[in-house]
Design a protein around this motif. Structure first.
Motif, PDB file in Angstrom:
ATOM      1  N   HIS A   1       0.840  -1.204   0.000  1.00 13.59           N
ATOM      2  CA  HIS A   1       0.000   0.000   0.000  1.00 13.59           C
ATOM      3  C   HIS A   1       0.866   1.241   0.000  1.00 13.59           C
ATOM      4  O   HIS A   1       2.051   1.192   0.308  1.00 13.59           O
ATOM      5  CB  HIS A   1      -0.977   0.042   1.190  1.00 13.59           C
ATOM      6  CG  HIS A   1      -0.317   0.023   2.540  1.00 13.59           C
ATOM      7  ND1 HIS A   1       0.000  -1.132   3.203  1.00 13.59           N
ATOM      8  CD2 HIS A   1       0.074   1.034   3.357  1.00 13.59           C
ATOM      9  CE1 HIS A   1       0.547  -0.844   4.373  1.00 13.59           C
ATOM     10  NE2 HIS A   1       0.619   0.472   4.490  1.00 13.59           N
ATOM     11  N   ILE A   2       0.223   2.324  -0.362  1.00 16.52           N
ATOM     12  CA  ILE A   2       0.786   3.667  -0.250  1.00 16.52           C
ATOM     13  C   ILE A   2      -0.084   4.382   0.756  1.00 16.52           C
ATOM     14  O   ILE A   2      -1.319   4.312   0.668  1.00 16.52           O
ATOM     15  CB  ILE A   2       0.750   4.374  -1.618  1.00 16.52           C
ATOM     16  CG1 ILE A   2       1.650   3.637  -2.604  1.00 16.52           C
ATOM     17  CG2 ILE A   2       1.139   5.840  -1.498  1.00 16.52           C
ATOM     18  CD1 ILE A   2       1.343   3.949  -4.054  1.00 16.52           C
ATOM     19  N   ALA A   3       0.538   5.027   1.737  1.00 18.41           N
ATOM     20  CA  ALA A   3      -0.233   5.673   2.800  1.00 18.41           C
ATOM     21  C   ALA A   3      -0.155   7.187   2.653  1.00 18.41           C
ATOM     22  O   ALA A   3       0.931   7.750   2.467  1.00 18.41           O
ATOM     23  CB  ALA A   3       0.285   5.249   4.167  1.00 18.41           C
ATOM     24  N   ILE A   4      -1.311   7.812   2.740  1.00 19.77           N
ATOM     25  CA  ILE A   4      -1.422   9.264   2.652  1.00 19.77           C
ATOM     26  C   ILE A   4      -2.038   9.752   3.952  1.00 19.77           C
ATOM     27  O   ILE A   4      -3.121   9.282   4.354  1.00 19.77           O
ATOM     28  CB  ILE A   4      -2.289   9.666   1.440  1.00 19.77           C
ATOM     29  CG1 ILE A   4      -1.634   9.168   0.150  1.00 19.77           C
ATOM     30  CG2 ILE A   4      -2.515  11.174   1.408  1.00 19.77           C
ATOM     31  CD1 ILE A   4      -2.463   9.416  -1.101  1.00 19.77           C
ATOM     32  N   ALA A   5      -1.328  10.638   4.631  1.00 16.83           N
ATOM     33  CA  ALA A   5      -1.848  11.224   5.870  1.00 16.83           C
ATOM     34  C   ALA A   5      -2.763  12.386   5.513  1.00 16.83           C
ATOM     35  O   ALA A   5      -2.432  13.188   4.631  1.00 16.83           O
ATOM     36  CB  ALA A   5      -0.697  11.706   6.750  1.00 16.83           C
ATOM     37  N   VAL A   6      -3.904  12.449   6.175  1.00 21.25           N
ATOM     38  CA  VAL A   6      -4.896  13.482   5.850  1.00 21.25           C
ATOM     39  C   VAL A   6      -5.412  14.122   7.134  1.00 21.25           C
ATOM     40  O   VAL A   6      -5.501  13.457   8.163  1.00 21.25           O
ATOM     41  CB  VAL A   6      -6.080  12.895   5.036  1.00 21.25           C
ATOM     42  CG1 VAL A   6      -5.585  12.244   3.749  1.00 21.25           C
ATOM     43  CG2 VAL A   6      -6.908  11.913   5.842  1.00 21.25           C
ATOM     44  N   PRO A   7      -5.766  15.408   7.059  1.00 22.82           N
ATOM     45  CA  PRO A   7      -6.307  16.049   8.252  1.00 22.82           C
ATOM     46  C   PRO A   7      -7.795  15.738   8.477  1.00 22.82           C
ATOM     47  O   PRO A   7      -8.283  15.891   9.591  1.00 22.82           O
ATOM     48  CB  PRO A   7      -6.098  17.546   7.973  1.00 22.82           C
ATOM     49  CG  PRO A   7      -6.086  17.649   6.482  1.00 22.82           C
ATOM     50  CD  PRO A   7      -5.517  16.354   5.969  1.00 22.82           C
ATOM     51  N   ASP A   8      -8.497  15.349   7.419  1.00 26.30           N
ATOM     52  CA  ASP A   8      -9.947  15.158   7.507  1.00 26.30           C
ATOM     53  C   ASP A   8     -10.296  13.907   6.693  1.00 26.30           C
ATOM     54  O   ASP A   8     -10.366  13.952   5.460  1.00 26.30           O
ATOM     55  CB  ASP A   8     -10.654  16.402   6.955  1.00 26.30           C
ATOM     56  CG  ASP A   8     -12.179  16.298   7.027  1.00 26.30           C
ATOM     57  OD1 ASP A   8     -12.724  15.172   7.133  1.00 26.30           O
ATOM     58  OD2 ASP A   8     -12.832  17.362   6.948  1.00 26.30           O
ATOM     59  N   LEU A   9     -10.505  12.809   7.409  1.00 24.72           N
ATOM     60  CA  LEU A   9     -10.699  11.530   6.736  1.00 24.72           C
ATOM     61  C   LEU A   9     -11.991  11.505   5.921  1.00 24.72           C
ATOM     62  O   LEU A   9     -12.033  10.925   4.834  1.00 24.72           O
ATOM     63  CB  LEU A   9     -10.694  10.406   7.771  1.00 24.72           C
ATOM     64  CG  LEU A   9     -10.564   8.981   7.251  1.00 24.72           C
ATOM     65  CD1 LEU A   9      -9.307   8.797   6.419  1.00 24.72           C
ATOM     66  CD2 LEU A   9     -10.582   7.998   8.418  1.00 24.72           C
ATOM     67  N   ALA A  10     -13.044  12.125   6.432  1.00 21.55           N
ATOM     68  CA  ALA A  10     -14.318  12.132   5.703  1.00 21.55           C
ATOM     69  C   ALA A  10     -14.169  12.882   4.379  1.00 21.55           C
ATOM     70  O   ALA A  10     -14.660  12.431   3.335  1.00 21.55           O
ATOM     71  CB  ALA A  10     -15.408  12.761   6.566  1.00 21.55           C
ATOM     72  N   ALA A  11     -13.456  14.003   4.417  1.00 14.86           N
ATOM     73  CA  ALA A  11     -13.255  14.781   3.188  1.00 14.86           C
ATOM     74  C   ALA A  11     -12.384  14.009   2.207  1.00 14.86           C
ATOM     75  O   ALA A  11     -12.661  13.970   1.001  1.00 14.86           O
ATOM     76  CB  ALA A  11     -12.616  16.134   3.528  1.00 14.86           C
ATOM     77  N   ALA A  12     -11.331  13.349   2.716  1.00 17.79           N
ATOM     78  CA  ALA A  12     -10.443  12.573   1.839  1.00 17.79           C
ATOM     79  C   ALA A  12     -11.185  11.380   1.251  1.00 17.79           C
ATOM     80  O   ALA A  12     -11.011  11.045   0.070  1.00 17.79           O
ATOM     81  CB  ALA A  12      -9.216  12.116   2.629  1.00 17.79           C
ATOM     82  N   THR A  13     -12.016  10.739   2.055  1.00 14.54           N
ATOM     83  CA  THR A  13     -12.822   9.622   1.566  1.00 14.54           C
ATOM     84  C   THR A  13     -13.721  10.073   0.421  1.00 14.54           C
ATOM     85  O   THR A  13     -13.848   9.392  -0.601  1.00 14.54           O
ATOM     86  CB  THR A  13     -13.675   9.044   2.716  1.00 14.54           C
ATOM     87  OG1 THR A  13     -12.797   8.499   3.700  1.00 14.54           O
ATOM     88  CG2 THR A  13     -14.624   7.969   2.227  1.00 14.54           C
ATOM     89  N   ALA A  14     -14.330  11.228   0.581  1.00 13.41           N
ATOM     90  CA  ALA A  14     -15.226  11.751  -0.458  1.00 13.41           C
ATOM     91  C   ALA A  14     -14.467  12.003  -1.753  1.00 13.41           C
ATOM     92  O   ALA A  14     -14.978  11.721  -2.844  1.00 13.41           O
ATOM     93  CB  ALA A  14     -15.910  13.024   0.037  1.00 13.41           C
ATOM     94  N   VAL A  15     -13.225  12.500  -1.648  1.00 11.79           N
ATOM     95  CA  VAL A  15     -12.429  12.750  -2.856  1.00 11.79           C
ATOM     96  C   VAL A  15     -12.154  11.437  -3.584  1.00 11.79           C
ATOM     97  O   VAL A  15     -12.361  11.326  -4.798  1.00 11.79           O
ATOM     98  CB  VAL A  15     -11.108  13.471  -2.502  1.00 11.79           C
ATOM     99  CG1 VAL A  15     -10.140  13.451  -3.693  1.00 11.79           C
ATOM    100  CG2 VAL A  15     -11.387  14.903  -2.068  1.00 11.79           C
ATOM    101  N   TYR A  16     -11.688  10.419  -2.850  1.00  7.55           N
ATOM    102  CA  TYR A  16     -11.357   9.158  -3.501  1.00  7.55           C
ATOM    103  C   TYR A  16     -12.599   8.442  -4.024  1.00  7.55           C
ATOM    104  O   TYR A  16     -12.592   7.846  -5.099  1.00  7.55           O
ATOM    105  CB  TYR A  16     -10.521   8.265  -2.563  1.00  7.55           C
ATOM    106  CG  TYR A  16      -9.054   8.573  -2.719  1.00  7.55           C
ATOM    107  CD1 TYR A  16      -8.264   7.869  -3.604  1.00  7.55           C
ATOM    108  CD2 TYR A  16      -8.488   9.643  -2.027  1.00  7.55           C
ATOM    109  CE1 TYR A  16      -6.936   8.188  -3.790  1.00  7.55           C
ATOM    110  CE2 TYR A  16      -7.159   9.975  -2.198  1.00  7.55           C
ATOM    111  CZ  TYR A  16      -6.390   9.245  -3.094  1.00  7.55           C
ATOM    112  OH  TYR A  16      -5.079   9.583  -3.280  1.00  7.55           O
TER     113      TYR A  16
END
Ligand code: CO
Length: 134
Positions: free
Chosen positions: A7-22
């Motif tokens: 896997h490649i791991a990306i740290a994010v400040p807002d998981l809900a927002a990042a989930t929506a993008v992906y």
């Protein structure tokens, strides 16, 4: 020694927002969030045909990715995880060659229930490397 990219791991400040993008913008299949208090993160897995992306959000005061998010406010690539057949043999080979393993060098059980180790980014082109025994 190295196998597939696990896997490649990306740290994010807002998981809900990042989930929506992906999920919505990029059209990927994204798992439900999973809290991993022993690792100080909440994680979501983005399932791709050839590998996974893990989105990591800090969890708790002592999260190991809190400092990274403090320096990278919009998030950023945090580590790459490579598969190995034998994590102890890999560790011993790397440390014999002078590479630094983070922590006390004892593998921990990672997000997929398998032993993992992290290698010092200064020894690997400025990139935090995770090894996972598969
Ligand atoms: Co990882």
């Amino acid at each position: 020694m190295l196998g597939r990219v696990n896997h490649i791991a990306i740290a994010v400040p807002d998981l809900a927002a990042a989930t929506a993008v992906y999920r919505d913008t990029l059209g990927a299949r994204v798992s439900q969030p999973q809290a991993l208090p022993e690792h100080g993160v909440t994680v979501v897995f983005v399932e791709l045909p050839n590998t996974k992306v893990e989105l990591l959000e800090p969890l708790g005061e002592a999260s190991p990715i809190a400092a990274f998010i403090a320096k990278n406010a919009s998030g950023g690539m945090h580590h790459v995880c490579y598969e190995v057949d034998d994590i102890i043999a890999a560790r011993d080979r790397l440390t014999a060659g002078g590479a630094r393993v983070l922590g006390d060098g004892t593998p921990k059980i990672g997000a997929h229930g398998k032993p993992v180790l992290f290698l010092h980014p200064k020894d690997f082109q400025g990139t935090l490397v995770e090894l996972e025994q598969v």
